[in-house]
Design a protein around this motif. Structure first.
Motif, PDB file in Angstrom:
ATOM      1  N   ASN A   1      60.976  60.965  42.853  1.00 39.74           N
ATOM      2  CA  ASN A   1      61.335  62.352  43.412  1.00 39.74           C
ATOM      3  C   ASN A   1      59.875  62.812  43.988  1.00 39.74           C
ATOM      4  O   ASN A   1      60.042  63.443  45.022  1.00 39.74           O
ATOM      5  N   HIS A   2      58.877  62.561  43.301  1.00 37.21           N
ATOM      6  CA  HIS A   2      57.617  62.884  43.953  1.00 37.21           C
ATOM      7  C   HIS A   2      57.084  62.084  45.084  1.00 37.21           C
ATOM      8  O   HIS A   2      57.066  62.897  46.161  1.00 37.21           O
ATOM      9  N   PHE A   3      57.088  60.914  45.009  1.00 35.38           N
ATOM     10  CA  PHE A   3      56.527  60.218  45.952  1.00 35.38           C
ATOM     11  C   PHE A   3      57.253  59.813  47.064  1.00 35.38           C
ATOM     12  O   PHE A   3      57.085  59.894  48.178  1.00 35.38           O
ATOM     13  N   LYS A   4      58.274  59.293  46.669  1.00 37.10           N
ATOM     14  CA  LYS A   4      59.607  58.774  47.817  1.00 37.10           C
ATOM     15  C   LYS A   4      60.049  60.040  48.545  1.00 37.10           C
ATOM     16  O   LYS A   4      60.212  59.932  49.603  1.00 37.10           O
ATOM     17  N   THR A   5      60.436  61.058  47.880  1.00 34.35           N
ATOM     18  CA  THR A   5      60.765  62.324  48.547  1.00 34.35           C
ATOM     19  C   THR A   5      59.766  63.141  49.148  1.00 34.35           C
ATOM     20  O   THR A   5      59.638  63.159  50.243  1.00 34.35           O
ATOM     21  N   HIS A   6      58.968  63.629  48.161  1.00 33.37           N
ATOM     22  CA  HIS A   6      57.953  64.851  48.488  1.00 33.37           C
ATOM     23  C   HIS A   6      56.710  64.228  49.672  1.00 33.37           C
ATOM     24  O   HIS A   6      56.543  64.847  50.709  1.00 33.37           O
ATOM     25  N   HIS A   7      56.424  63.109  49.021  1.00 31.93           N
ATOM     26  CA  HIS A   7      55.321  62.344  49.904  1.00 31.93           C
ATOM     27  C   HIS A   7      55.849  61.737  51.399  1.00 31.93           C
ATOM     28  O   HIS A   7      55.157  62.239  52.364  1.00 31.93           O
ATOM     29  N   ASN A   8      57.050  61.380  51.423  1.00 22.12           N
ATOM     30  CA  ASN A   8      57.700  60.878  52.727  1.00 22.12           C
ATOM     31  C   ASN A   8      57.966  62.064  53.674  1.00 22.12           C
ATOM     32  O   ASN A   8      57.733  62.034  54.636  1.00 22.12           O
ATOM     33  N   MET A   9      58.511  63.406  53.292  1.00 22.01           N
ATOM     34  CA  MET A   9      58.825  64.444  53.727  1.00 22.01           C
ATOM     35  C   MET A   9      57.437  64.893  54.571  1.00 22.01           C
ATOM     36  O   MET A   9      57.529  65.208  55.690  1.00 22.01           O
ATOM     37  N   SER A  10      56.438  65.103  53.539  1.00 22.13           N
ATOM     38  CA  SER A  10      55.258  65.518  53.949  1.00 22.13           C
ATOM     39  C   SER A  10      54.534  64.714  55.058  1.00 22.13           C
ATOM     40  O   SER A  10      53.979  65.261  56.046  1.00 22.13           O
ATOM     41  N   ARG A  11      54.531  63.435  54.917  1.00 22.21           N
ATOM     42  CA  ARG A  11      54.151  62.531  55.944  1.00 22.21           C
ATOM     43  C   ARG A  11      54.759  62.678  57.368  1.00 22.21           C
ATOM     44  O   ARG A  11      54.209  62.683  58.548  1.00 22.21           O
ATOM     45  N   LYS A  12      56.033  62.712  57.185  1.00 21.80           N
ATOM     46  CA  LYS A  12      56.798  62.634  58.567  1.00 21.80           C
ATOM     47  C   LYS A  12      56.642  63.927  59.194  1.00 21.80           C
ATOM     48  O   LYS A  12      56.830  63.847  60.565  1.00 21.80           O
ATOM     49  N   ASN A  13      56.166  65.176  58.465  1.00 22.99           N
ATOM     50  CA  ASN A  13      56.068  66.503  59.006  1.00 22.99           C
ATOM     51  C   ASN A  13      54.805  67.062  59.013  1.00 22.99           C
ATOM     52  O   ASN A  13      54.861  68.236  59.015  1.00 22.99           O
ATOM     53  N   ASN A  14      54.000  66.351  59.053  1.00 19.38           N
ATOM     54  CA  ASN A  14      52.537  66.762  59.348  1.00 19.38           C
ATOM     55  C   ASN A  14      52.301  67.911  57.904  1.00 19.38           C
ATOM     56  O   ASN A  14      51.794  68.854  57.958  1.00 19.38           O
ATOM     57  N   MET A  15      52.676  67.363  56.735  1.00 12.85           N
ATOM     58  CA  MET A  15      52.429  68.274  55.602  1.00 12.85           C
ATOM     59  C   MET A  15      53.732  69.132  55.263  1.00 12.85           C
ATOM     60  O   MET A  15      53.588  69.611  54.117  1.00 12.85           O
ATOM     61  N   TYR A  16      54.210  69.345  55.848  1.00 11.64           N
ATOM     62  CA  TYR A  16      55.348  70.522  56.009  1.00 11.64           C
ATOM     63  C   TYR A  16      56.568  69.632  55.313  1.00 11.64           C
ATOM     64  O   TYR A  16      57.036  68.680  55.425  1.00 11.64           O
ATOM     65  N   ASP A  17      56.953  70.326  54.041  1.00 11.20           N
ATOM     66  CA  ASP A  17      58.078  69.942  53.208  1.00 11.20           C
ATOM     67  C   ASP A  17      59.079  70.738  53.085  1.00 11.20           C
ATOM     68  O   ASP A  17      59.082  72.105  52.682  1.00 11.20           O
TER      69      ASP A  17
END
Length: 141
Positions: A31-47
């Motif tokens: 939930n945290h790393f795979k979802t939150h971190h991936n979303m953040s990295r793809k969108n320049n920190m935006y989740d």
């Protein structure tokens, strides 16, 4: 003051040893790393999951569970418990804000921005302040 410091230590430990530990806490890691971190990295920190409170329900449930686990502390040290409660509220508020308003997040929580966007996502575990990271040598700031 002790409750304030405890909140930062707890935040550091939970972030480093629970949310980023794929072996022992697989669901939290996913939930945290795979979802939150991936979303953040793809969108320049935006989740985008923080746009709707219900989308961050895993985080809200986890924070509520932490409050519940600490509830016996209220009987003995109510001020300490209220500081834990305040720390959780401020953590969620700042963390959410940093991922919705990325310019604000980069300016006011640069260590957290670096945690998500830098080459090494295994540093800067503190979200609100990097004080524990500085004490333990895991800070880039």
């Amino acid at each position: 003051m002790l409750g304030w410091l405890y909140g930062h230590v707890f935040e550091y430990i939970a972030h480093k040893h629970v949310l980023h530990n794929r072996r022992r806490f697989k669901k939290s890691f996913i939930n945290h790393f795979k979802t939150h971190h991936n979303m953040s990295r793809k969108n320049n920190m935006y989740d985008e999951n923080y746009n709707k409170i219900i989308s961050s329900k895993f985080e809200l449930y986890s924070l509520s569970f932490i409050l519940f686990l600490h509830s016996p502390v209220f009987i003995i040290f109510p001020y300490f418990y209220f500081m834990i409660m305040w720390s959780i509220f401020i953590y969620y508020y700042l963390h959410r804000l940093s991922h919705l308003n990325t310019i604000w997040g980069k300016k006011w929580l640069p260590w957290h921005y670096e945690h998500h966007m830098g080459k090494n996502q295994n540093i800067n575990w503190g979200v609100r302040l990097p004080i524990i990271d500085k004490l333990l040598g895991t800070s880039k700031y």
